[in-house]
Design an enzyme around this catalytic site. Structure first.
Site, PDB file in Angstrom:
ATOM      1  N   HIS A 296     139.579 114.176  54.686  1.00 52.63           N
ATOM      2  CA  HIS A 296     139.786 115.628  54.005  1.00 52.63           C
ATOM      3  C   HIS A 296     139.333 115.436  53.169  1.00 52.63           C
ATOM      4  CE1 HIS A 296     141.073 119.415  53.703  1.00 52.63           C
ATOM      5  NE2 HIS A 296     140.476 119.564  53.559  1.00 52.63           N
TER       6      HIS A 296
ATOM      7  N   LYS B 247     139.381 127.705  60.248  1.00 51.55           N
ATOM      8  CA  LYS B 247     140.749 127.868  60.112  1.00 51.55           C
ATOM      9  C   LYS B 247     141.366 127.848  59.496  1.00 51.55           C
ATOM     10  CE  LYS B 247     142.949 124.055  61.323  1.00 51.55           C
ATOM     11  NZ  LYS B 247     143.405 122.501  62.104  1.00 51.55           N
TER      12      LYS B 247
HETATM   13  C1  R5P Z   1     143.293 119.168  61.247  1.00 51.27           C
HETATM   14  O1  R5P Z   1     142.741 119.648  60.424  1.00 51.27           O
HETATM   15  C2  R5P Z   1     142.733 117.902  62.418  1.00 51.27           C
HETATM   16  O2  R5P Z   1     141.525 117.830  62.300  1.00 51.27           O
HETATM   17  C3  R5P Z   1     143.364 118.935  63.526  1.00 51.27           C
HETATM   18  O3  R5P Z   1     143.012 119.499  64.067  1.00 51.27           O
HETATM   19  C4  R5P Z   1     144.873 119.252  63.376  1.00 51.27           C
HETATM   20  O4  R5P Z   1     145.778 118.090  63.075  1.00 51.27           O
HETATM   21  C5  R5P Z   1     145.004 119.517  64.813  1.00 51.27           C
HETATM   22  O5  R5P Z   1     146.763 120.140  64.979  1.00 51.27           O
HETATM   23  P1  R5P Z   1     147.855 121.044  65.635  1.00 51.27           P
HETATM   24  O6  R5P Z   1     147.108 120.340  66.609  1.00 51.27           O
HETATM   25  O7  R5P Z   1     149.256 120.544  65.435  1.00 51.27           O
HETATM   26  O8  R5P Z   1     146.736 122.431  65.875  1.00 51.27           O
END
Ligand code: R5P
Length: 289
Positions: free
Chosen positions: A128, A190
């Protein structure tokens, strides 16, 4: 070379060894009553290139201790080189100090990895803020991606796919997979408020018509990111929804929650789980060459 399956890598290590045509053995690992780790190599590693296969899920910190113990033991026993193959590598999301006083966990783990191993191969690391594995590790590193396998799965089983990435970082999987298939894709925005609270939004209007919505992301952990995405896309008229991830951690009953929300869930087998239908062993085997 000998491929060694660590406690959380056994499900893939044997397949990797078969595909790479190399000998395989399972590391003998047990726990003392006080939870200390005991391990031993069941085969001689003297003069060999040792490849430890470990995926870091469940008791993540125990998995880490295990590979550090195993790497140092292999070297003491005369191994020529020790490499780590990590279908799922942990702590990559803790790559910064978000609040003052916090431990930058990835930095600590990476330095231990540098000291213990001669090389590391990771499947779809969550990059990231760190743009490449070269910025994280000082030892030689390599990355494989399951995108071609995910694209092949979608082509085979899903018609009229439109792919959605639930957040900006997901473009590495969602957009890349859509390009391989030649279908439409969109990325959501998000906002994360905490480990269990996220909100997603879509910037453009989209007609889902008769499309089969496919949400593609690297990790499903608590599932809240995907649950919010499902809610939003259902509101836009999505009927058939499939969620595909590389690493299905499915913490806190996430898999059941997603299925209850009406989605079909599919994962790669970097982490064993009931929906791990996409086998990545050949990709990991080719990383050994
Ligand atoms: C973070 O940016 C990852 O790509 C996933 O979107 C994240 O780790 C998902 O986490 P959770 O299932 O707890 O929302």
């Amino acid at each position: 070379m000998v491929i060694i399956g660590c406690s959380h890598g056994i499900h893939l290590a044997k397949k990797i060894a078969l595909s790479a045509k190399k000998p395989y053995a399972a590391l003998a690992v047990e726990k003392f009553p006080d939870s200390e780790t005991h391990l031993s190599f069941p085969v001689s590693v003297r003069g060999k290139e040792v490849v430890l296969v470990q995926s870091f899920y469940g008791c993540v910190n125990d998995c880490l201790v295990e590979v550090f113990f195993a790497a140092m033991t292999a070297k003491e026993l005369g191994a020529k080189k020790v490499a780590l193959v990590a279908p799922y590598f942990p702590y990559l999301r803790q790559d910064d100090r978000f609040y003052s006083g916090e431990c930058v966990s990835l930095e600590v783990i990476a330095r231990y990895v540098d000291q213990s191993f001669d090389a590391i191969a990771i499947m779809d690391p969550h990059l990231h803020r760190e743009k490449s594995l070269k910025h994280i590790f000082r030892i030689p590193s390599s990355l494989s991606t399951a995108n071609p396998l995910i694209a092949a799965y979608i082509k085979k089983y899903i018609r009229n796919a439109v792919i959605f990435g639930p957040d900006f970082e997901s473009y590495r999987w969602a957009e890349a997979t859509a390009k391989l298939i030649g279908c439409e894709s969109a990325t959501l925005r998000k906002t994360r408020y905490s480990s269990r609270k996220v909100k997603v939004a879509l910037n453009k209007k989209i007609d889902l018509g008769r499309s089969h919505v496919v949400i593609v992301d690297d990790i499903i952990s608590t599932g809240h990111t995907i649950l919010e995405t499902i809610k939003l896309l259902k509101g836009l008229g999505a009927k058939a929804i499939t969620c595909i991830c590389v690493h299905g951690i499915f913490a806190e009953g996430a898999l059941g929650k997603l299925q209850k929300a009406g989605a079909t869930v599919v994962a790669c087998n970097t982490i064993p789980n009931p929906v791990a239908k996409i086998d990545v062993s050949t990709l990991l085997a080719s990383a050994l060459k």
